[in-house]
Enzyme design. Structure first.
Site, PDB file in Angstrom:
ATOM      1  N   TYR A 172      -6.865   4.022  -8.131  1.00 34.80           N
ATOM      2  CA  TYR A 172      -5.536   3.398  -7.966  1.00 34.80           C
ATOM      3  C   TYR A 172      -4.814   3.430  -9.310  1.00 34.80           C
ATOM      4  O   TYR A 172      -3.659   3.870  -9.399  1.00 34.80           O
ATOM      5  CB  TYR A 172      -5.675   1.954  -7.450  1.00 34.80           C
ATOM      6  CG  TYR A 172      -4.338   1.267  -7.257  1.00 34.80           C
ATOM      7  CD1 TYR A 172      -3.544   1.541  -6.152  1.00 34.80           C
ATOM      8  CD2 TYR A 172      -3.865   0.357  -8.198  1.00 34.80           C
ATOM      9  CE1 TYR A 172      -2.309   0.922  -5.983  1.00 34.80           C
ATOM     10  CE2 TYR A 172      -2.633  -0.265  -8.041  1.00 34.80           C
ATOM     11  CZ  TYR A 172      -1.858   0.018  -6.928  1.00 34.80           C
ATOM     12  OH  TYR A 172      -0.637  -0.578  -6.761  1.00 34.80           O
TER      13      TYR A 172
HETATM   14  N1  LIG Z   1       0.910  -5.751  -3.837  1.00 37.19           N
HETATM   15  C1  LIG Z   1       0.714  -5.607  -5.135  1.00 37.19           C
HETATM   16  O1  LIG Z   1       0.032  -6.427  -5.808  1.00 37.19           O
HETATM   17  C2  LIG Z   1       1.314  -4.444  -5.878  1.00 37.19           C
HETATM   18  C3  LIG Z   1       1.365  -4.479  -7.270  1.00 37.19           C
HETATM   19  C4  LIG Z   1       1.907  -3.397  -7.951  1.00 37.19           C
HETATM   20  C5  LIG Z   1       2.423  -2.322  -7.268  1.00 37.19           C
HETATM   21  N2  LIG Z   1       2.365  -2.323  -5.906  1.00 37.19           N
HETATM   22  C6  LIG Z   1       2.892  -1.153  -5.208  1.00 37.19           C
HETATM   23  O2  LIG Z   1       3.970  -1.557  -4.400  1.00 37.19           O
HETATM   24  C7  LIG Z   1       4.108  -0.647  -3.295  1.00 37.19           C
HETATM   25  C8  LIG Z   1       4.240  -1.439  -2.000  1.00 37.19           C
HETATM   26  O3  LIG Z   1       3.042  -2.164  -1.781  1.00 37.19           O
HETATM   27  P1  LIG Z   1       3.006  -3.566  -1.000  1.00 37.19           P
HETATM   28  O4  LIG Z   1       2.476  -4.564  -1.953  1.00 37.19           O
HETATM   29  O5  LIG Z   1       4.303  -3.815  -0.328  1.00 37.19           O
HETATM   30  O6  LIG Z   1       1.829  -3.301   0.043  1.00 37.19           O
HETATM   31  P2  LIG Z   1       1.914  -2.833   1.586  1.00 37.19           P
HETATM   32  O7  LIG Z   1       2.559  -3.888   2.389  1.00 37.19           O
HETATM   33  O8  LIG Z   1       0.531  -2.411   1.937  1.00 37.19           O
HETATM   34  O9  LIG Z   1       2.883  -1.583   1.533  1.00 37.19           O
HETATM   35  C9  LIG Z   1       2.452  -0.269   1.363  1.00 37.19           C
HETATM   36  C10 LIG Z   1       3.164   0.557   2.406  1.00 37.19           C
HETATM   37  O10 LIG Z   1       2.852   1.941   2.187  1.00 37.19           O
HETATM   38  C11 LIG Z   1       2.648   2.507   3.464  1.00 37.19           C
HETATM   39  N3  LIG Z   1       1.851   3.722   3.408  1.00 37.19           N
HETATM   40  C12 LIG Z   1       0.545   3.854   3.114  1.00 37.19           C
HETATM   41  N4  LIG Z   1       0.167   5.132   3.212  1.00 37.19           N
HETATM   42  C13 LIG Z   1       1.273   5.827   3.593  1.00 37.19           C
HETATM   43  C14 LIG Z   1       1.534   7.184   3.872  1.00 37.19           C
HETATM   44  N5  LIG Z   1       0.562   8.112   3.807  1.00 37.19           N
HETATM   45  N6  LIG Z   1       2.789   7.551   4.219  1.00 37.19           N
HETATM   46  C15 LIG Z   1       3.760   6.641   4.309  1.00 37.19           C
HETATM   47  N7  LIG Z   1       3.579   5.322   4.089  1.00 37.19           N
HETATM   48  C16 LIG Z   1       2.347   4.928   3.726  1.00 37.19           C
HETATM   49  C17 LIG Z   1       1.935   1.426   4.255  1.00 37.19           C
HETATM   50  O11 LIG Z   1       2.045   1.708   5.639  1.00 37.19           O
HETATM   51  P3  LIG Z   1       0.920   1.276   6.704  1.00 37.19           P
HETATM   52  O12 LIG Z   1       1.288  -0.116   7.096  1.00 37.19           O
HETATM   53  O13 LIG Z   1       1.064   2.300   7.770  1.00 37.19           O
HETATM   54  O14 LIG Z   1      -0.400   1.351   5.986  1.00 37.19           O
HETATM   55  C18 LIG Z   1       2.708   0.197   3.827  1.00 37.19           C
HETATM   56  O15 LIG Z   1       3.840  -0.003   4.634  1.00 37.19           O
HETATM   57  C19 LIG Z   1       2.868   0.254  -3.356  1.00 37.19           C
HETATM   58  O16 LIG Z   1       3.204   1.473  -3.968  1.00 37.19           O
HETATM   59  C20 LIG Z   1       1.917  -0.511  -4.246  1.00 37.19           C
HETATM   60  O17 LIG Z   1       0.983   0.331  -4.887  1.00 37.19           O
HETATM   61  C21 LIG Z   1       1.852  -3.360  -5.189  1.00 37.19           C
END
Ligand SMILES: NC(=O)c1ccc[n+]([C@@H]2O[C@H](COP(=O)([O-])OP(=O)(O)OC[C@H]3O[C@@H](n4cnc5c(N)ncnc54)[C@H](OP(=O)(O)O)[C@@H]3O)[C@@H](O)[C@H]2O)c1
Length: 268
Positions: free
Chosen positions: A155
């Site tokens: 990651y």
């Molecule tokens: N949460 C944290 O602590 C955190 C911190 C730093 C950065 N981020 C980043 O913020 C972004 C959003 O994350 P989030 O926290 O909102 O988590 P999340 O709710 O799990 O959102 C991630 C989204 O990406 C989608 N996804 C996964 N694989 C995919 C694919 N192959 N094609 C298209 N969509 C796909 C997921 O869809 P499905 O529902 O279909 O799986 C989900 O809707 C991510 O890039 C994450 O790495 C998160």
């Protein structure tokens, strides 16, 4: 006029979490949002939220790991909606655990989605952004783009790569005199969206609320900031690593809980 009024914004992975919330908040300011997700139901549900918030919404299916389909997807967007002004590369996954116990397929999938999918989307849509009055590429990286993340090595690797890509492209566009396209890299610490359930937040970096992060991202886009970091001290990590001897930095990372934060990860 609100900054986002009338802008056409495409968000990847917008069916849940940050992506869904951004879609709704942009819509509140009059944006037209292309809500993309790899499953139809979440995309359509968020699209309804966009419309209820006063914006125009379009639900479209997109799996960013399917790199070869991305140019055809761009053509579909052009045919059904039109060229975009803002691309938000938000889709992401994480598979935590002891390195050799997480399957190789999951490690490679992390890079395919978080890094290669993001690069392929940027490549497919950069001409749209160049033709827009004010184009904007927003890449969601992570605070883990600045530090090693035990129990989450691929990651972190995927997000280090996003930071390097995003910064390089930003500078390249400036050097080439392409001044109507801004690039913003977003580096938040842990956010309460479920993706990192079970983690122990490091000292001085409590679990963030998605609302706060989305507000910072929107401000960062409006102000054309190169970097949005939450909490802001994330930006100082490089400085600390630069001035402290390696052993001392390792001890800081250990004592603040950075190095063990992922040990109990149970997220999605
Ligand atoms: N949460 C944290 O602590 C955190 C911190 C730093 C950065 N981020 C980043 O913020 C972004 C959003 O994350 P989030 O926290 O909102 O988590 P999340 O709710 O799990 O959102 C991630 C989204 O990406 C989608 N996804 C996964 N694989 C995919 C694919 N192959 N094609 C298209 N969509 C796909 C997921 O869809 P499905 O529902 O279909 O799986 C989900 O809707 C991510 O890039 C994450 O790495 C998160």
């Amino acid at each position: 006029m609100p900054y986002f009024q009338g802008k056409r914004i495409l968000i990847t992975g917008a069916g849940t979490g940050l992506g869904a919330l951004m879609a709704e908040q942009f819509a509140r300011q009059g944006a037209e949002v292309i809500v993309t997700a790899r499953r139809r139901k979440p995309a359509e549900d968020v699209c309804k939220r966009v419309q209820a918030a006063g914006g125009r919404g379009h639900a479209m299916l997109l799996d960013v790991s399917d790199l070869e389909r991305i140019p055809a997807f761009r053509d579909e967007v052009h045919a059904q909606v039109g060229p975009i002004d803002v691309l938000i590369n938000n889709a992401g996954v994480v598979f935590g655990g002891e390195f050799e116990r997480v399957s190789l397929a999951e490690h490679l999938n992390t890079l395919q989605i978080n890094t290669l999918g993001l690069i392929a989307m940027s490549h497919a849509f950069l001409d749209d952004l160049r033709e827009a009055d004010q184009g904007h590429l927003v890449n969601i990286a992570s605070a883990s783009a600045y530090i090693g993340l035990p129990w989450g090595s691929t990651y972190a690797a995927s997000k280090w790569a996003v930071l390097g890509f995003s910064e390089s492209l930003r500078l390249e566009l400036r050097e080439r005199g392409i001044n109507n396209v801004a690039v913003t890299t977003v580096c938040p610490s842990y956010i309460n969206t479920g993706m990192f359930d079970g983690v122990r937040s490091p000292l001085l970096s409590p679990m963030l609320r998605p609302e706060k992060v989305v507000k910072s991202i929107m401000r960062g886009i409006r102000d054309k900031e190169a970097m949005v970091a939450e909490p802001r001290m994330v930006k100082n990590i490089d400085l600390l690593k630069g001035v402290l001897p390696g052993r001392v930095w390792d001890e800081v990372a250990k004592r603040t809980g950075i190095s063990t934060s992922m040990k109990h990860w149970q997220g999605k």
